[in-house]
Each structure stands twice: as C-alpha cells, then as structure tokens.
Write an enzyme that holds these catalytic residues in place. Structure first.
Site, PDB file in Angstrom:
ATOM      1  N   THR A  31       0.879  -1.176   0.000  1.00 33.16           N
ATOM      2  CA  THR A  31       0.000   0.000   0.000  1.00 33.16           C
ATOM      3  C   THR A  31       0.910   1.217   0.000  1.00 33.16           C
ATOM      4  OG1 THR A  31      -0.010   0.285   2.388  1.00 33.16           O
ATOM      5  CG2 THR A  31      -1.641  -1.246   1.481  1.00 33.16           C
ATOM      6  N   CYS A  32       0.321   2.410   0.022  1.00 27.54           N
ATOM      7  CA  CYS A  32       1.210   3.585   0.020  1.00 27.54           C
ATOM      8  C   CYS A  32       1.955   3.717   1.351  1.00 27.54           C
ATOM      9  CB  CYS A  32       0.450   4.851  -0.322  1.00 27.54           C
ATOM     10  SG  CYS A  32      -0.971   5.121   0.707  1.00 27.54           S
ATOM     11  N   ASN A  33       1.501   2.996   2.386  1.00 24.62           N
ATOM     12  CA  ASN A  33       2.155   3.113   3.690  1.00 24.62           C
ATOM     13  C   ASN A  33       3.117   1.994   4.035  1.00 24.62           C
ATOM     14  OD1 ASN A  33       0.942   5.509   4.350  1.00 24.62           O
ATOM     15  ND2 ASN A  33      -0.881   4.512   5.163  1.00 24.62           N
ATOM     16  N   PHE A  90      -9.188   0.683   7.719  1.00 19.37           N
ATOM     17  CA  PHE A  90      -9.408  -0.733   7.444  1.00 19.37           C
ATOM     18  C   PHE A  90      -9.097  -1.138   6.008  1.00 19.37           C
ATOM     19  CE2 PHE A  90     -11.732  -0.560  11.419  1.00 19.37           C
ATOM     20  CZ  PHE A  90     -11.327  -1.756  11.999  1.00 19.37           C
ATOM     21  N   LYS A 112      -6.420   5.625  -6.792  1.00 19.07           N
ATOM     22  CA  LYS A 112      -7.564   5.459  -5.888  1.00 19.07           C
ATOM     23  C   LYS A 112      -7.743   6.655  -4.951  1.00 19.07           C
ATOM     24  CE  LYS A 112      -9.747   2.128  -2.900  1.00 19.07           C
ATOM     25  NZ  LYS A 112      -9.601   1.003  -2.024  1.00 19.07           N
ATOM     26  N   GLY A 137      -6.711   9.680  -5.347  1.00 18.57           N
ATOM     27  CA  GLY A 137      -7.122  10.835  -6.161  1.00 18.57           C
ATOM     28  C   GLY A 137      -8.611  10.799  -6.473  1.00 18.57           C
TER      29      GLY A 137
END
Length: 417
Positions: free
Chosen positions: A56-58, A118, A195, A197
């Site tokens: 994910t981006c994290n 979540f 997503k 954006g």
C-alpha cells in the site's frame, strides 16, 4: 512453536512501513500487480511456501515460510527498485509468534498510519486470493488470514475505532478547504486516476459543490469512465500544460515510478496549490522553487491528526482485547495441529499393540470373545489418548519436550516424520 510451524521452516514477515521509511524509500519497494504476481511465481519455483505480498502507500510486506528471512528479502528486492542495503536500514523482520501478532495488528488497522484505517484488510484478502490462485497457500495461511479478517470485523462492529471520517483523501479535502479561499468557484485539475485521487475528487464534489473539476489521464477512456461517474470535464493528455496554467488546485494521483509533473510544465501567474497523492512522489521537488506554487505531499496530509484520531485512541484497549481473544484461539489451533502427527502415530502404535495382544490371547483362550475384547481395547486406547491430548493442550510451554518424550518412549520417530 519456536522450533517451526512447517517442517524445518519458520513463518516470517519481512517489510517496511511509514514508521521508518519515508515516501521515497517506500516508493522503491512498492509492488504493482504484475510485480506481485512475478514475485509469487518465483517463490513457487524456489519452493517457498505460503507466500503473501501486500503493498500500500504506507507499507510493503512479504509473508511466507522460509529457512531464513533473507529468502523473502531477496524476493522483494528482485521485484522492486529497492536494494538489500536500503531495505536493511528501515526494515523489520518478524518470526513465528511475533509474525502472527504483527499480522493481527496490521490487519486490524492498529498499525496503520491513520489509526483504524481498514483498507489493509481488503489488501490481505486480495493477497491471499492471489497466493491461492498460484498454488502457494496452505492451511496455516488460510486459517491465519481468516482469523485476522474475523478480528478486523469484530473490531469494526464492536468498537468505535474507525468512527469519524479520516483517510488521506479526507485529509486532502480538509487541507484544500482550509487553505483555498472560495474553493467552490476555483478550478481544480485531477491528473491521474489513482484510488486516493478518485476518492479526493469524490469528496471535493460532495463538500464544495464545485462544478469546475477537470480530469486528465494518460489513457483517456479510463478518465472518461471516472468522469462519467462524477460528471467532470475530461481533457487530452496533450492539454496538460495549458490546463495547469488555468487551474488553482492540481491534484496528482498518477502511479508512475518517476515524477510526472516537472518545473517546466508549470507556468502560472496566480497561486497554485499542488497535492501529490502518489507513492513514489510524482511531482518533482524543484516545483516548490516557483513563486506562486505550494506543494503538499501525501506524507504531510497523513500527519493531519485531528480530534477524530485523538478520539479513536480511546478504543485501542477494546480492539486489543478482541485481538488477544482471536489470536489465542488461532494459536491453540496451531498447537493442536503441531502435535496432530504425533497423536496420530501414537494411536496407530497403541492399536498395533492391542491387535498383537488380542491375536496372542485368541490363540491361548478358548471361547475368546473377539467383540468384547475389541470394545474394551479401544476404550482403553481412547482414555490413554485423551490424557496425552489434554496434557499437550494445557502445557503449551513444554509441548516440544513432551512430543519428543512421547516419540522416544513409543519409538514413533519414523512414523511422525
């Protein structure tokens, strides 16, 4: 447990997250769908079992059974732009029980950059489905993923840890509302259809009633699909420079590996706010040198912790109590599964002893009652088995020693392995 969950192998999680790795480094290790599939296929070739990959981006994480965690680190580095040296500076490696606990925390949103987010649980679901499709899943990963999903559902339903809207797209909209005056009359340009954006765009329409939103994407038909949903204007990729000149807010949600917005593209006489919602960063940093431009990146937006997050923290103990419950159920199952082969072998051995003894007595005793002797013999075996099973279940700290002793006393080594 520490000896192994799978013959000669341990369950590992290797990964990196926002806690120690900045957006740029996370970008080096991000896995798109094709890379994920390639990574899983290579794992299968190399005989690494139960591999899952999430990105994910994290955070980016790889789970799996390996003799050594380096097997998983190597897989990740071979399918991303990251190097082993970079990884080792910011990474974490968890093994067996620690890995299981980590997966519960991550999957239930307790380890997310935004507490109670979540989104990761659906990533885990997808990762498991991918792994299963390629033939990499096993009973352990299936049971573990299902247990984490169950814990996540219960936390969502039984606590208020995800109450109140807070996500990066929500933070983006809050930021725009606070920092751009008269936003409903300003021009907004969304470049890319990532997503976050898209969600930001949806929230902007909802909160600002703005009718001046334009969408540009490299592939126009994708843009038109999304624009149709929100009734936005779509322009060609070739018009990007002209559109930037006319806009007040530029939201960049492209998924490129290198910057898609450079200093040369921007020529503006008025103030321009740029939000870069991409990992890795898709707006070149030197854009900030331009007088009228303010650039804000995803990492900054993620730090906008409002009262909602403060309120969510109160529910952490409730969430943790649910995790303890579900996790201990999983660990009990794991212990049972661990001694199942020994129990099975012991039962087989006792039955062989019973059969041999009945054969012996049958020859010696006249009118020997086969049926009754079978019943008595089986009942005694059942009672003995129950004692062994209870001992193994109750005293999980010495399970390994107990298993070893049972195997030694009854000479089960060959049958168990």
């Amino acid at each position: 447990m520490e000896s192994s969950i799978s013959k000669g192998r341990h369950f590992y999680i290797i990964g990196l997250s926002y806690k120690k790795a900045d957006a740029e480094i996370r970008g080096h290790f991000s896995l798109n769908e094709e890379a994920k599939t390639r990574l899983l296929e290579q794992a299968k070739k190399e005989g690494i079992d139960g591999v899952l990959a999430t990105s994910t981006c994290n955070r980016t994480e790889v789970y799996g059974f390996a003799a050594h965690p380096f097997q998983l680190i190597k897989l990740l580095c071979e399918h991303t732009h990251g190097t082993v040296e970079e990884f080792e500076k910011v990474a974490y490696v968890y093994k067996n029980k620690q890995a299981i606990s980590h997966m519960f925390r991550v999957g239930t949103g307790l380890d997310s950059q935004i507490l109670g987010d979540f989104e990761i649980i659906s990533q885990l679901r997808i990762a498991f489905a991918q792994s299963k499709k390629i033939g990499l899943s096993n009973a352990f990963t299936e049971r573990l993923v299902n247990a984490v999903i169950q814990a996540s559902k219960r936390i969502k339903n039984e606590t208020e840890i995800s109450s109140g809207a807070t996500s990066v797209s929500f933070a983006s909209v809050q930021y725009i509302l606070k920092n751009v005056e008269d936003i409903s009359n300003k021009n907004i340009l969304l470049f890319g259809t990532g997503k976050i954006g898209r969600n930001t765009c949806e929230n902007l329409i909802k909160h600002t009633q703005n009718k001046h939103i334009t969408l540009i994407n490299r592939t126009k038909d994708k843009a038109e699909k999304i624009a149709g949903k929100f009734s936005l204007t779509v322009k060609d990729y070739a018009d990007l420079q002209a559109e930037i000149r006319n806009t007040d807010v530029l939201i960049v949600a492209t998924g490129a590996q290198n910057p898609t917005i450079s200093k040369e593209l921007i020529y503006c006489k008025k103030d321009l706010l740029i939000l870069d919602l991409s990992i890795p960063k898709n707006v070149a940093e030197d854009v900030e040198e331009l007088d009228n431009v303010r650039l804000v990146h995803l990492d900054h937006l993620s730090q906008i912790t409002d009262e909602t997050l403060q309120r969510r923290r109160k529910f952490i103990p409730e969430a943790e109590a649910i995790i303890v419950e579900v996790e201990s159920e999983f660990n009990k199952w794991l212990e049972t599964r661990k001694f199942a082969p020994t129990i099975k072998a012991l039962k087989k051995k006792l039955r062989m002893m019973k059969d041999a003894e009945l054969d012996f007595q049958r020859k010696k005793i006249a009118d020997f009652n086969d049926e009754q002797a079978e019943i008595v013999g089986n009942r005694i075996i059942q009672k003995i088995m129950k004692h062994f099973a209870n001992h193994l279940k109750e005293d999980s700290n010495t399970t390994d020693e107990s298993l070893e002793l049972i195997q030694k006393v009854f000479q089960l080594e060959e049958q168990v392995r």
